[in-house]
Every structure is written in structure tokens, then in C-alpha cells.
Motif scaffolding. Structure first.
Motif, PDB file in Angstrom:
ATOM      1  N   GLY B 224      28.227  32.857  47.403  1.00  0.00           N
ATOM      2  CA  GLY B 224      26.844  32.772  46.928  1.00  0.00           C
ATOM      3  C   GLY B 224      26.689  33.400  45.559  1.00  0.00           C
ATOM      4  N   LEU B 225      27.226  34.609  45.407  1.00  0.00           N
ATOM      5  CA  LEU B 225      27.100  35.318  44.126  1.00  0.00           C
ATOM      6  C   LEU B 225      27.808  34.583  42.999  1.00  0.00           C
ATOM      7  CD1 LEU B 225      27.611  39.051  45.156  1.00  0.00           C
ATOM      8  CD2 LEU B 225      25.612  38.097  43.998  1.00  0.00           C
ATOM      9  N   ILE B 226      29.038  34.144  43.277  1.00  0.00           N
ATOM     10  CA  ILE B 226      29.822  33.486  42.224  1.00  0.00           C
ATOM     11  C   ILE B 226      29.132  32.187  41.792  1.00  0.00           C
ATOM     12  CG2 ILE B 226      31.996  32.282  41.748  1.00  0.00           C
ATOM     13  CD1 ILE B 226      33.346  34.462  43.535  1.00  0.00           C
ATOM     14  N   SER B 227      28.655  31.419  42.765  1.00  0.00           N
ATOM     15  CA  SER B 227      28.035  30.140  42.425  1.00  0.00           C
ATOM     16  C   SER B 227      26.742  30.344  41.641  1.00  0.00           C
ATOM     17  CB  SER B 227      27.737  29.340  43.684  1.00  0.00           C
ATOM     18  OG  SER B 227      28.899  29.217  44.455  1.00  0.00           O
ATOM     19  N   CYS B 228      25.932  31.309  42.056  1.00  0.00           N
ATOM     20  CA  CYS B 228      24.677  31.550  41.332  1.00  0.00           C
ATOM     21  C   CYS B 228      24.971  32.081  39.931  1.00  0.00           C
ATOM     22  CB  CYS B 228      23.796  32.528  42.086  1.00  0.00           C
ATOM     23  SG  CYS B 228      23.082  31.833  43.575  1.00  0.00           S
ATOM     24  N   TYR B 229      25.951  32.984  39.833  1.00  0.00           N
ATOM     25  CA  TYR B 229      26.285  33.549  38.522  1.00  0.00           C
ATOM     26  C   TYR B 229      26.747  32.442  37.564  1.00  0.00           C
ATOM     27  CZ  TYR B 229      28.586  36.318  34.940  1.00  0.00           C
ATOM     28  OH  TYR B 229      28.957  36.846  33.737  1.00  0.00           O
ATOM     29  N   LYS B 230      27.605  31.573  38.073  1.00  0.00           N
ATOM     30  CA  LYS B 230      28.114  30.483  37.223  1.00  0.00           C
ATOM     31  C   LYS B 230      26.979  29.555  36.808  1.00  0.00           C
ATOM     32  CE  LYS B 230      32.538  31.274  36.921  1.00  0.00           C
ATOM     33  NZ  LYS B 230      33.157  31.541  35.611  1.00  0.00           N
ATOM     34  N   GLY B 231      26.046  29.308  37.718  1.00  0.00           N
ATOM     35  CA  GLY B 231      24.904  28.471  37.378  1.00  0.00           C
ATOM     36  C   GLY B 231      24.045  29.099  36.291  1.00  0.00           C
ATOM     37  N   PHE B 232      23.835  30.395  36.394  1.00  0.00           N
ATOM     38  CA  PHE B 232      23.012  31.113  35.423  1.00  0.00           C
ATOM     39  C   PHE B 232      23.627  31.113  34.038  1.00  0.00           C
ATOM     40  CE2 PHE B 232      19.438  34.063  36.655  1.00  0.00           C
ATOM     41  CZ  PHE B 232      19.016  33.246  37.676  1.00  0.00           C
ATOM     42  N   HIS B 233      24.956  31.129  33.977  1.00  0.00           N
ATOM     43  CA  HIS B 233      25.614  31.229  32.676  1.00  0.00           C
ATOM     44  C   HIS B 233      26.257  29.924  32.268  1.00  0.00           C
ATOM     45  CE1 HIS B 233      25.038  35.328  34.001  1.00  0.00           C
ATOM     46  NE2 HIS B 233      24.957  35.620  32.722  1.00  0.00           N
ATOM     47  N   CYS B 234      25.574  28.859  32.627  1.00  0.00           N
ATOM     48  CA  CYS B 234      26.081  27.525  32.389  1.00  0.00           C
ATOM     49  C   CYS B 234      25.831  27.135  30.937  1.00  0.00           C
ATOM     50  CB  CYS B 234      25.306  26.648  33.347  1.00  0.00           C
ATOM     51  SG  CYS B 234      25.451  24.953  33.126  1.00  0.00           S
ATOM     52  N   ARG B 235      26.778  26.410  30.325  1.00  0.00           N
ATOM     53  CA  ARG B 235      26.563  25.918  28.969  1.00  0.00           C
ATOM     54  C   ARG B 235      25.716  24.648  28.999  1.00  0.00           C
ATOM     55  NH1 ARG B 235      32.106  26.686  26.496  1.00  0.00           N
ATOM     56  NH2 ARG B 235      32.358  28.936  26.616  1.00  0.00           N
ATOM     57  N   ALA B 236      25.152  24.332  27.855  1.00  0.00           N
ATOM     58  CA  ALA B 236      24.238  23.196  27.778  1.00  0.00           C
ATOM     59  C   ALA B 236      24.949  21.875  28.039  1.00  0.00           C
ATOM     60  CB  ALA B 236      23.580  23.168  26.410  1.00  0.00           C
ATOM     61  N   GLY B 237      24.194  20.904  28.500  1.00  0.00           N
ATOM     62  CA  GLY B 237      24.696  19.544  28.630  1.00  0.00           C
ATOM     63  C   GLY B 237      25.303  19.235  29.978  1.00  0.00           C
ATOM     64  N   ALA B 238      25.484  17.932  30.229  1.00  0.00           N
ATOM     65  CA  ALA B 238      26.050  17.504  31.504  1.00  0.00           C
ATOM     66  C   ALA B 238      27.450  18.089  31.675  1.00  0.00           C
ATOM     67  CB  ALA B 238      26.100  15.986  31.550  1.00  0.00           C
TER      68      ALA B 238
END
Lengths: 267, 281
Positions: B224-238
């Protein structure tokens, strides 16, 4: 804010600098905004106009310099301490940033539910009132994906003013809209100023919009303000950078770069 | 001239390594701050009834909607385990003890690990894509600009749902795993049902069940933590969202395996301390 004792500018930035990696986006920026005024920030894309806006609500923090709201320093506050400030500032994001998991009504009601204890009737009344203000009555149950670009921006604006903010920040409100829809947004900005006495900052590169809504225009170029004046001043100014931007002409060095490429291609 | 060039590029490269290492360390620290804030809001949020309504849809998404894949995963793990083991056990004439080995493996290791990995794929990918898209379209900034803490509002309910439901789903995987093992051993291969369960009862202690569930809590929190963290720090674009999803899954997968190893060592120590060595055969 219930802080009427403070008579200075409502928002003030003092020598704010911000860099992203090697890129210096804001370089010792000073800006103070007076109550009830609409200030337009113009400048080429990528000159840090949105970055400037985000500093005012603490979405970004300056590397150096200070940001004040009603004379209180806010750039060092924690997220929790910023909540009180943010309630009084509405932010219209470039693409609207509506929550796509929620209906139009839920989007507009969201900040109200988060910050006040009101009954369902009161909430429905607020939502209907704000939708009427932006001219979209009866769209409560629509989803953001079912709205056009212009409607989405207007719903986002309704959400931004849901808590009757003192200040509204507009991040490129007319970008991506046709001239008619863009003018609807301009009229809305003027209407909000007239009816709710909001202080506004509009970031844009749309000069028609700037001339229409501005009491004052500042121009950001390479991280610094290079001009500050009334719309009339911009119409007559003979500063090269200002003229070029206002008239929408490419700089000689940009044209040169184009020529070189074409010559290379024809060789 | 060439010499000069190679030295400069070598310096540039070493500088690149150094910068990259520093960024990685930065991100690692950043992740733990993120995890700490999430833990704080999970605790505080669960005391505030207005936050419960945020949790319910996540429980539905993580728990109910994952149940079918978890049941199928569990069943096949049990069946495959039995298929692989049965010949060897037959050869030494110990096939009645199949139940002990199959069920112990499922309950202690394969149930929790494969349930965790399945969830990292199903839930982790969805969480990263959802939060990543929200981040890219400035919806997370919009939340903050409205004075709403995105960790409280978005992250805490999602991580809490993973934390609470991964162990629960592990139990379901254990259950169908045991059924799958039984099906292959007893129904297909004709091992006597009585001794099969008798040896299982002797081998599988409550502690084994507990250790599987405990692992579930850790795996759930990690994914849960890893997935949310990665989502939060996602780069722009598809491309940014796609890459964040891949990274989230791979990182969760590795985190689950590392946690599994560490927990296995610790739980083994505890088991030996209290019950001594337990022989299966």
C-alpha cells in the motif's frame, strides 16, 4: 481572515527565489497585491508564472525569500498551519483539476464539507448558488468527463469560490478555450470582482484577456519582473521585450534558429 | 584530445553516479517520512468517524473485488504443490503425510506471499495509476490548495485497507490452498482422507497460521505504501504513469520477498525458542 487591523498589501512576496535543478525559475521576485485589485501576470510559457502562483498558497516553498498573507509570514508554515490561510484563497487550476471520481455537485461541495459543518439543505443551496454564478445551473449530477473544456473550467471556478474566498488565483483561465468561451471566463472574473470584491491574480499569456480584466499587469521574463504598469501603459510601451510579447511577435534569435534549420534542410 | 574527452566523460559519469546515489538516498528518506505521516493519519483518522466513509470504498475495492483472484491463486498453489510433491512421497511410502507438508507450506509461506504479490499487482497497479493520474492532473495540488491533507484524505484510507485486508485475504488463500492440496492428494491420487488431515492437524500449529497472518499485515502495509508513494511522485504524461505503475509493482514484489525472508528468520527463532525443533516426517 478576521484580521482587518492589517492595512498593508493582502499578499506580499519579498525577494522570492526558486530553482528546479539548474533552472532558475524565480529570481528575487518582489510583488505586493492590494485588496480588491486584479493583477495579471504575463510572460512566455515556462517562465515560472504558475510557479509564482503556487508560492502564494504554499503549494511550493521558496528557496529563499518570504511570502506574506495579511502581513503574516506563511512560507515556513507546515501544511497543517496553512489550512487556515488556504480557506481564504481559491485556486483555479490550469486544467480545472476537478476530482473525476465525483459529480459536479460533490466537487463544488467538497471544500464546504471539509471546512464547515452545514446541513444538506445549506450545502445544496451553496452548490446551486455557485453554479448559477458561473452560469451552469442544473448540472449538479454531471461527471467532469461529461463536461466540455469551458464548462469544466467554470465548474472548477465554482469550486474555487465555494468558501467565498478573499483571493482567487487563476492559472491560465482562458488557455485552450475558443475566443467566445474565453471571454465568458473574462466576464466571470470581472463579475466575481464586482460582486464578491475578491482580490485576484491571473496568470495568462492571452493578451486580450489580460487587457480586459487587469487593473495592473506585471510581466515575468527569465525569472524577473521586467515591467509593471496599467493596461494602458502596455498598449503604448516601447520596451522591446514588452512590445514583442504584447504584439505576439517572435524574437529575432528564434527566427534565426528557424532559418538555420531550413537552410540545412535545403542543402 | 581523445584523452581529454575520455577524462571529461569519466568525470561526468562519476558525477552522474554520485548525483544518482544522492537522489536515491533522498527518495528513500522521503519514503520513510511519507510512511510516518501515513501511519500517523491511519491512527488519527481511525478515531474520527468522518474518515470512515473514506475507508469503506477502499475496503470494497481492496477486499471484495480482490477475492476471486485470491481464491483462484490459493487453490492453484495448493494443487501444484501437491502435484509436485506426491511422486516423491510415494517413492518413500509416506504419501499419507502429504497433508502436513502441503498445508504447512501454504499457511506459512505460499499463502501470504502469493496473496501479497497478487495484491501488489491488482491493487498496487490500480492505486499507483489512480494517484499518479491525480498528481499529474493537479488534483492532489487542488486538494492541498483547499486545505485538505492528501495523505489523510487519499493515502491513509488506501494503505489502511491494504493493511487490514491483506491478512484477511491471506486466510482465504490458505483455505482454498488447503482445499486444492486435498483435491489433488485425496480425490485425484487416492490418499486416505483420515490420515491426510490427521497429519495436517499434527503439523500445522496455531503459530503457523498466526505467522502467515502476521506476514499479511506487513505485506499489505508495504504494498500500500509503496504504491501510493509511487503514485504521488509520478512524472507527467501517460509514460510517467505507466512507469510509476511498473516501478510500484516491482518494488512491492521485492519488498514482499525481503520482508518474507526477514520475518521467516525471526519467526523461526521464536518457534524454536518456544516449541523446539518440529519434525514433519
Amino acid at each position: 481572515m478576521g484580521d482587518s487591523s492589517h492595512n498593508g498589501p493582502i499578499i506580499e512576496l519579498r525577494s522570492v527565489s526558486k530553482r528546479f535543478g539548474p533552472l532558475r525559475v524565480l529570481d528575487q521576485i518582489n510583488l505586493s497585491l492590494n485588496l480588491g485589485q486584479t493583477t495579471v501576470v504575463i510572460g512566455e510559457s515556462g517562465t515560472g508564472k504558475s510557479v509564482l502562483l503556487k508560492h502564494i498558497v504554499g503549494l511550493l516553498r521558496p528557496d529563499s525569500g518570504e511570502v506574506f498573507f495579511h502581513g503574516k509570514r506563511i512560507d515556513r508554515r507546515s501544511e497543517q498551519e496553512l489550512v487556515e490561510i488556504r480557506r481564504h484563497i481559491g485556486f483555479l487550476f490550469q486544467m480545472g483539476a476537478l476530482f473525476d471520481s465525483m459529480s459536479v455537485a460533490e466537487n463544488i461541495g467538497f471544500p464546504v464539507l471539509e471546512h464547515t459543518k452545514c446541513t444538506q439543505e445549506e450545502l445544496d443551496r451553496i452548490i446551486a448558488e455557485k453554479l448559477r454564478m458561473v452560469g451552469l445551473e442544473g448540472l449538479q449530477s454531471r461527471r467532469p468527463s461529461e463536461l466540455s473544456g469551458g464548462q469544466r473550467k467554470r465548474v472548477a471556478l465554482a469550486r474555487a469560490i465555494a468558501l467565498d474566498p478573499e483571493v482567487v488565483l487563476y492559472d491560465e483561465p482562458t488557455t485552450g478555450l475558443d475566443p467566445v468561451r474565453a471571454d465568458v471566463i473574462n466576464e466571470l472574473i470581472l463579475k466575481l470582482k464586482r460582486e464578491l470584491q475578491v482580490t485576484s491574480i491571473v496568470v495568462t499569456h492571452d493578451m486580450a484577456s489580460a487587457f480586459k480584466v487587469a487593473d495592473r499587469i506585471v510581466m515575468l521574463h527569465k525569472g524577473k519582473f521586467i515591467a509593471d504598469g496599467s493596461p494602458e501603459w502596455y498598449k503604448t510601451s516601447d520596451d522591446t521585450d514588452v512590445r514583442r510579447f504584447v504584439d505576439g511577435r517572435a524574437a529575432p534569435q528564434d527566427l534565426e534558429a528557424l532559418n538555420v534549420q531550413i537552410e540545412d534542410l535545403t542543402k | 584530445m581523445t584523452n581529454d574527452l575520455t577524462t571529461t566523460s569519466a568525470i561526468a559519469r562519476s558525477d552522474g553516479h554520485w548525483a544518482r546515489t544522492r537522489r536515491a538516498v533522498d527518495r528513500f528518506g522521503d519514503f520513510w517520512i511519507f510512511a510516518g505521516q501515513t501511519a500517523w493519519w491511519m491512527l488519527r483518522g481511525s478515531l474520527l468517524p468522518q474518515n470512515w466513509r473514506l475507508l469503506v470504498p477502499q475496503l470494497y475495492e481492496v477486499g471484495y473485488r480482490s477475492l476471486p483472484v485470491i481464491l483462484i491463486t490459493g487453490a492453484f498453489v495448493g494443487m501444484v504443490l501437491a502435484v509436485q510433491a506426491i511422486e516423491q512421497f510415494r517413492a518413500v511410502g509416506l504419501e499419507e503425510r502429504m497433508g502436513a507438508v502441503v498445508n504447512l507450506s501454504v499457511v506459512r509461506e505460499l499463502g501470504p506471499v502469493l496473496a501479497g504479490i497478487m495484491l501488489a499487482g491488482r491493487i498496487g497497479g490500480a492505486l499507483t495509476a489512480e494517484l499518479g493520474t491525480m498528481s499529474v492532473t493537479e488534483q492532489i495540488d487542488a486538494l492541498r490548495s483547499m486545505g485538505v491533507n492528501p495523505i489523510r484524505y487519499l493515502v491513509a484510507p488506501r494503505v489502511l485497507a491494504c493493511f487490514l485486508l491483506t491478512p484477511t485475504l491471506t486466510l482465504f488463500a490458505d483455505f482454498t490452498g488447503a482445499l486444492g492440496g486435498w483435491f489433488v492428494s485425496v480425490i485425484q491420487s487416492g490418499i486416505d482422507s483420515g490420515p491426510y488431515w490427521e497429519y495436517t492437524r499434527e503439523a500445522v500449529e496455531n503459530f503457523d497460521l498466526f505467522s502467515g497472518i502476521l506476514k499479511g499485515f506487513f505485506f499489505g502495509a508495504a504494498l500500500g505504501l509503496i504504491s501510493c508513494y509511487k503514485g504521488f511522485h509520478c512524472r507527467a504524461g501517460a509514460e510517467g504513469v505507466g512507469r510509476a505503475c511498473t516501478e510500484a509493482f516491482v518494488t512491492s514484489f521485492i519488498a514482499i520477498l525481503i520482508l518474507d525472508y526477514v520475518l521467516a528468520v525471526i519467526l523461526q527463532q521464536i518457534s524454536e525458542h518456544f516449541w523446539g525443533f518440529r519434525s514433519l516426517l
